[in-house]
Each structure stands twice: as C-alpha cells, then as structure tokens.
Design an enzyme around this catalytic site. Structure first.
Site, PDB file in Angstrom:
ATOM      1  N   LYS A  76      -2.676  14.690 -14.913  1.00 29.02           N
ATOM      2  CA  LYS A  76      -3.539  15.779 -15.389  1.00 29.02           C
ATOM      3  C   LYS A  76      -4.329  15.321 -16.614  1.00 29.02           C
ATOM      4  O   LYS A  76      -5.535  15.471 -16.683  1.00 29.02           O
ATOM      5  CB  LYS A  76      -2.656  16.990 -15.727  1.00 29.02           C
ATOM      6  CG  LYS A  76      -3.402  18.205 -16.189  1.00 29.02           C
ATOM      7  CD  LYS A  76      -2.454  19.394 -16.307  1.00 29.02           C
ATOM      8  CE  LYS A  76      -3.124  20.549 -17.018  1.00 29.02           C
ATOM      9  NZ  LYS A  76      -2.270  21.735 -17.095  1.00 29.02           N
TER      10      LYS A  76
ATOM     11  N   GLU B 177       3.541   6.354 -19.100  1.00 28.17           N
ATOM     12  CA  GLU B 177       4.170   5.771 -17.901  1.00 28.17           C
ATOM     13  C   GLU B 177       3.127   5.550 -16.803  1.00 28.17           C
ATOM     14  O   GLU B 177       3.054   4.475 -16.188  1.00 28.17           O
ATOM     15  CB  GLU B 177       5.249   6.709 -17.337  1.00 28.17           C
ATOM     16  CG  GLU B 177       6.484   6.859 -18.195  1.00 28.17           C
ATOM     17  CD  GLU B 177       6.396   8.013 -19.183  1.00 28.17           C
ATOM     18  OE1 GLU B 177       5.263   8.371 -19.602  1.00 28.17           O
ATOM     19  OE2 GLU B 177       7.457   8.541 -19.565  1.00 28.17           O
TER      20      GLU B 177
ATOM     21  N   GLY C 296       1.432  21.376 -14.772  1.00 27.14           N
ATOM     22  CA  GLY C 296       1.898  20.185 -14.052  1.00 27.14           C
ATOM     23  C   GLY C 296       2.924  20.502 -12.980  1.00 27.14           C
ATOM     24  O   GLY C 296       2.798  20.095 -11.823  1.00 27.14           O
ATOM     25  N   ARG C 297       3.953  21.266 -13.336  1.00 26.55           N
ATOM     26  CA  ARG C 297       5.038  21.517 -12.379  1.00 26.55           C
ATOM     27  C   ARG C 297       4.649  22.536 -11.323  1.00 26.55           C
ATOM     28  O   ARG C 297       5.450  22.840 -10.434  1.00 26.55           O
ATOM     29  CB  ARG C 297       6.308  21.927 -13.127  1.00 26.55           C
ATOM     30  CG  ARG C 297       6.156  23.118 -14.045  1.00 26.55           C
ATOM     31  CD  ARG C 297       7.312  23.182 -15.035  1.00 26.55           C
ATOM     32  NE  ARG C 297       7.136  24.193 -16.062  1.00 26.55           N
ATOM     33  CZ  ARG C 297       6.466  24.008 -17.198  1.00 26.55           C
ATOM     34  NH1 ARG C 297       5.868  22.854 -17.416  1.00 26.55           N
ATOM     35  NH2 ARG C 297       6.380  24.964 -18.095  1.00 26.55           N
TER      36      ARG C 297
ATOM     37  N   GLU D 224      12.136  23.231 -17.076  1.00 29.77           N
ATOM     38  CA  GLU D 224      11.011  23.000 -17.980  1.00 29.77           C
ATOM     39  C   GLU D 224      10.302  24.332 -18.260  1.00 29.77           C
ATOM     40  O   GLU D 224       9.712  24.516 -19.316  1.00 29.77           O
ATOM     41  CB  GLU D 224      10.039  22.002 -17.346  1.00 29.77           C
ATOM     42  CG  GLU D 224       9.165  21.288 -18.355  1.00 29.77           C
ATOM     43  CD  GLU D 224       8.472  20.075 -17.751  1.00 29.77           C
ATOM     44  OE1 GLU D 224       9.114  19.024 -17.641  1.00 29.77           O
ATOM     45  OE2 GLU D 224       7.299  20.189 -17.372  1.00 29.77           O
TER      46      GLU D 224
ATOM     47  N   LYS E  91       6.678  12.422 -25.482  1.00 31.65           N
ATOM     48  CA  LYS E  91       5.504  11.549 -25.369  1.00 31.65           C
ATOM     49  C   LYS E  91       5.137  10.978 -26.741  1.00 31.65           C
ATOM     50  O   LYS E  91       4.789   9.819 -26.889  1.00 31.65           O
ATOM     51  CB  LYS E  91       4.322  12.328 -24.768  1.00 31.65           C
ATOM     52  CG  LYS E  91       4.524  12.712 -23.288  1.00 31.65           C
ATOM     53  CD  LYS E  91       3.299  13.401 -22.679  1.00 31.65           C
ATOM     54  CE  LYS E  91       3.520  13.728 -21.203  1.00 31.65           C
ATOM     55  NZ  LYS E  91       2.407  14.366 -20.526  1.00 31.65           N
TER      56      LYS E  91
ATOM     57  N   HIS F 173      31.657  16.306  -0.427  1.00 30.43           N
ATOM     58  CA  HIS F 173      32.588  15.198  -0.656  1.00 30.43           C
ATOM     59  C   HIS F 173      32.494  14.671  -2.079  1.00 30.43           C
ATOM     60  O   HIS F 173      32.997  13.598  -2.371  1.00 30.43           O
ATOM     61  CB  HIS F 173      32.301  14.074   0.347  1.00 30.43           C
ATOM     62  CG  HIS F 173      32.494  14.535   1.759  1.00 30.43           C
ATOM     63  ND1 HIS F 173      33.669  14.346   2.445  1.00 30.43           N
ATOM     64  CD2 HIS F 173      31.674  15.221   2.585  1.00 30.43           C
ATOM     65  CE1 HIS F 173      33.550  14.886   3.652  1.00 30.43           C
ATOM     66  NE2 HIS F 173      32.357  15.413   3.763  1.00 30.43           N
TER      67      HIS F 173
END
Ligand code: G6Q
Length: 548
Positions: free
Chosen positions: A206, A212, A267-268, A353, A512, A384
C-alpha cells in the site's frame, strides 16, 4: 468518559454469567429438543449452528441489549456512509465498496468511489486474462509459468490464504507463490528452481515503503536482471499494486504496470482490491468476482438482517460473552479443510490487529479485555496436538469449527472420516464425560477396581466447552468470500462494542520505525544514546558476528 462496561447492559451480563456457569449444556440439549433450531442461522451459503454455546434465550437478549447500548446501528450506518470511522488516521473504511456488486452508493469526502473501483477491476481482468492465456509474455517471449507475489501483512496474508483455499480452482501450469519475510530464506527458497524468463513478480504494498517488501523486491529485480541482462525486462516481469504511484515509479516499475487502490482500504481488508491480483491470476477473474460476490452477499446480510438473525452480530456477541464475562482470553479457529490452512493466520491479523487496542476512540483506557488471541490450525491435525488442552485444560477456549460438507477430492472414505471427526470434537467439547460414564467405560473394559479409582479423575472431561459450527456445502470462491466477510464484520461489531478504532495499527507502525533505528546502529561504532544495555549488548554481539 463513558465506557460500555459502566452501563446497565454490561452489569446485567456480569450477573447473568454466574447463572449460566451453573448450567450444563448437555442438560440444555436434553431439556429442549428445539435448541439446535433455535440457535442456528442460515445466510449466504453458510449455516451457523451456535447451539453448543453457554447461552439461553435470556443470554442472547442481554447481548443484543449490549449491542444496542453500544449504538451498533448507527456505527454500521457511519461505516456505510463513508464517515471517517478510522478516526486516528482520519480515514473512511470502504472495503465493502470494493465488492459492491449491487447499486449501493459509496462515497469518500462526497465523491463516488465506484467508478475508480470498476476501472481497476477491468484492468485486473485484462491483465490476468492476458497472463493466463499466454498473451502477456516474458521479456524473451515465453509464457509466464510462475507468479511471485511480494508483500507482507495485509498485502500478503489475504491473497495467500485465498489462493490456497481455492487451490482446486488453480491450473497447474501457472503457479502462484508468496514471499513476505525479509529472511533471505523466504525469497531464495521460493526462487530456487524458478526460471526468470517465465516468472512474473507482483510487488504489493500500500505504501511502497515497507522495508521487507522493498528489500525483497530489489533482490528479486537483481535476480531477474542477472539472468535477463536488460533493464527493459523489468517492464515484462514486474507489476505493482499500491496507492503510492511516485514510489512505484522511483523503484523502476512503469506506472502503467501499477494497479491502484486507495487509502480508505485498510491493509488487512484489502484482498478485495487490486491486492487480490494474485488471486485473479491464480483462479481467473471470473472466480475472483465470485469471491467478491460472496462477500457482497454477506455485506447485504450484515446491513439488512435483524440483529437476532444477523450472523456477524451473533458471532461477535458470543465472542464478547466469553471474552468479557466468561474470562476467556483466546479463540480457536479450526477449519476441517486442508486448503483453509492459512485461514487462522489470516484471521489473526484481521482480528488481533483490528481490536488489539487498549484505549477507546476517545483515548480513554478501557477496563475490560478487547481482542482475544486468535489461533488454530486445520482438523484433524489439531486433534493430535493442542485439542487436549481445549478438552481437559483449565482454560475456557471457545472454538469455531469450519466444515465443508463436500470435498473437492473424491477419495474413498476420507471425507466421511473428516466430517465425523469434526462433529465428534464439537460434541465431546459440549457433552464432556462424567465420572460415572468414565467409570462405566473402564468397567466395561474389565479394568480392576483399584485401577479404576486411580484413573477416573483423569478420564473425566468437564464438557460445557463452547463451539460454533460453521457449515458450508463446499469451499467455492463465493462461499469463501462470504466466510471472510463474516469474520470482518464480526470484528467490526466487537470493535464497536469495545469502543475502539478497529482500523488503525499503531503497533505495526512502531515496529517499522524501531527496526530502522537498530539497523542504523549496526553500522555505528557505538549505539545511539538511550539504547538500553540489553539491546546494546545484542547489537554488539551481532556486529561481532558480521565482522568475523
Ligand atoms: C494491515 C497493516 C499491515 C500492512 C503491512 C504492509 O492492516 O497495516 O499488516 O498491511 O505492514 O504494509 P504495506 O502494504 O504498506 O507494505
């Protein structure tokens, strides 16, 4: 300051928990043959059976009163109207517009947003069709065989989850990969075996400033140029998805190869925007639009259905019931579908978030728990590993089971067994096993009396452990869209009740910023002033390691 916890609905629910805590769910089922029908909902291809919760009709009435007291109706209207409900960032929240296949009008600052959305959708269609049909070729004239999406957080988790969920709809001659971590292993291991001449990179960010993503994108560009030896190749092998045209151009991607979205898309909440381009590439634009259609169905349901029949509202309030009145800290998400393996991770971001906040919109500290810890993995594997703790541990862990009735793979007996396991887990969590039942089982197994006395306590399951069963016919793009939107709206409703801004993420911004400071300290002789002794020592240790 007026916290929801100081109002009458909250107090009534607090008092009600002690009544409910005394009840046994298995008795509630025995006493009311209609319980399942009473506490089930059907909408948008989803069936939600919430009867295995620690609730009565009175609980639901009190929870609905809480939602009214929080002014849910008016917040939902503000969201739809394009008000700046993300108040700390001063932004509208319009992801519903991205999947608005009806004729609802969405505006930002008085300006209609649908024309811009439609234009990007049509560019996504043209581009994804071209790549899928071999009309978009690599620099050397070869067809694209692999798409590598580079992005992180909201610019990766949604498309990655959806591509995996819809894997049965993918072609095996066009593979889609996701690289997010700045750990070189992620990029290197993904590129290993790929051919630069047939690889297309989608750089999704965005802001187009995320460390990263930009670092991975630069390394990917170097990898590409190393093999193709021509700057002109970038135009055929790199496209961008962003709101930041200047940064895209500065990186060296032709702005004609950029798919735009807008700052009113969090973003999410962005997989419905051009951030979903890898999904369109993977399964085709028609199916991407079916995904949008499913989410739109859920939007309409959320906007139109009465609160008592409104899936997101009901699920949100049940979550609040345990989180704020039952003392539960977490929520498990267990899809009985291997292709939904990334759904829990994706929902971790959507939920944690959004509602991992400690102050209200007005900046007042809350005196109640907000977002729960979300976790989970697909069944049957989960059975399990951590299911023991859900069954017999000391914690109350509400669980959402997600169950498709049909598999995309017809392999003798597998699906019957998968479904049977899912139903059995939910049933066992609800019913538990009493001491008498445990004893009777041991006696039937010819265990001697002394050993039975030793073992009974260990074989008792308290039961009364709540779960929702979300049933779908099959995980199609449309069903997936509705399922994701269900959780998005659930999170919104919870945020409204808790009075927090569900659409900012200052904690992410802090990360960040801090990493940048430390990175600079690696290159200095001494650390910046004010760095604590632990961090300074770790920085020194790292400096020594790289100097060796
Ligand atoms: C999502 C968050 C965060 C964000 C990433 C990537 O809601 O804001 O996860 O999506 O930090 O940001 P960019 O898309 O700007 O690279």
């Amino acid at each position: 300051m007026s916290l929801i916890s100081h109002g009458p609905a909250w107090a009534a629910l607090q008092a009600h928990w002690s009544d409910i805590d005394r009840l046994r769910m298995r008795d509630l089922f025995d006493d009311d043959p209609e319980r399942c029908a009473r506490f089930s909902l059907e909408a948008c291809g989803l069936h939600v059976d919430y009867s295995k919760n620690l609730i009565t009709a009175e609980t639901m009435r009190l929870l609905m009163a809480l939602a009214r007291e929080a002014d849910l109706d008016s917040w939902r209207n503000r969201l739809l109207r394009g008000d700046k409900v993300n108040n700390t960032e001063g932004r509208a929240v319009l992801h519903m517009a991205l999947r608005n296949l009806g004729n609802r009008r969405y505006e930002e600052d008085g300006e209609e947003v649908m024309p811009g959305i439609r234009s990007v959708l049509s560019r996504m269609r043209a581009f994804s069709d071209d790549v899928r049909h071999g009309r978009w070729l690599g620099h050397t004239g070869r067809r694209i065989s692999d798409v590598v999406s580079i992005g992180i957080g909201g610019s990766s988790l949604g498309p990655k989850m959806a591509c995996e969920a819809l894997r049965p709809y993918q072609r095996n001659d066009l593979r889609v990969h996701f690289v997010s971590n700045i750990d070189a292993a992620h990029l290197m291991q993904t590129l290993d075996g790929l051919d630069p001449a047939t690889t297309l990179f989608v750089i999704a960010s965005k802001t187009f400033t995320t460390q990263e993503t930009i670092t991975n994108a630069e390394s990917a560009r170097a990898w590409c140029l190393d093999a193709l030896h021509d700057e002109a190749a970038i135009a055929r092998h790199f496209v961008a998805v962003s709101t930041n045209r200047d940064a895209v151009a500065a990186f060296g991607i032709d702005p004609h190869n950029m798919f735009e979205f807008w700052d009113w898309v969090g973003g999410r909440y962005s997989l419905w925007s051009a951030i979903g381009l890898p999904i369109a590439l993977a399964v085709g634009m028609d199916r991407f639009e079916e995904l949008l259609a499913g989410a739109h169905d859920m939007d309409e349901h959320f906007v139109e259905a009465a609160p008592e029949h409104n899936m997101p509202i009901v699920l949100a309030l049940l979550g609040i019931w345990y989180n704020n009145f039952g003392g539960s800290d977490t929520q498990a998400i267990i899809p009985y579908d291997q292709n939904l393996q990334y759904l829990p991770t994706y929902l971790q971001q959507v939920d944690m978030e959004s509602n991992g906040k400690r102050v209200t919109r007005d900046g007042d500290a809350v005196d109640y728990a907000t977002g729960p810890v979300i976790w989970g993995q697909p069944g049957t594997d989960a059975q399990h590993s951590f299911f023991q703790l859900i069954h017999q541990g000391t914690r109350l862990i509400p669980t959402d089971f997600i169950l498709p009735l049909a598999s995309h793979h017809d392999l003798g007996g597998h699906h019957d067994k998968l479904v049977a396991n899912c139903l059995a887990q939910a049933q066992a969590l609800m019913r538990g096993r009493t001491a008498d039942e445990a004893r009777a089982e041991l006696e039937a197994g010819d265990v001697d009396a002394g050993r039975i006395a030793e073992l009974v306590a260990h074989r008792v399951f308290p039961g009364n452990r709540p779960s929702n069963m979300i049933v779908v016919d099959r995980v199609t793009p449309r069903v997936l869209g509705a399922l994701i939107a269900l959780y998005e709206h659930k999170v919104f409703v919870q945020g409204v009740v808790w009075g927090v801004d569900s659409f900012d993420q200052w904690g992410v911004e802090l990360g960040k910023q801090l990493a940048g400071n430390i990175l600079a300290d690696f290159r200095r002789i001494t650390c910046s002033p004010g760095v604590d002794s632990s961090t300074a020592s770790l920085i020194r240790r790292y400096r020594m390691a790289i100097d060796e």
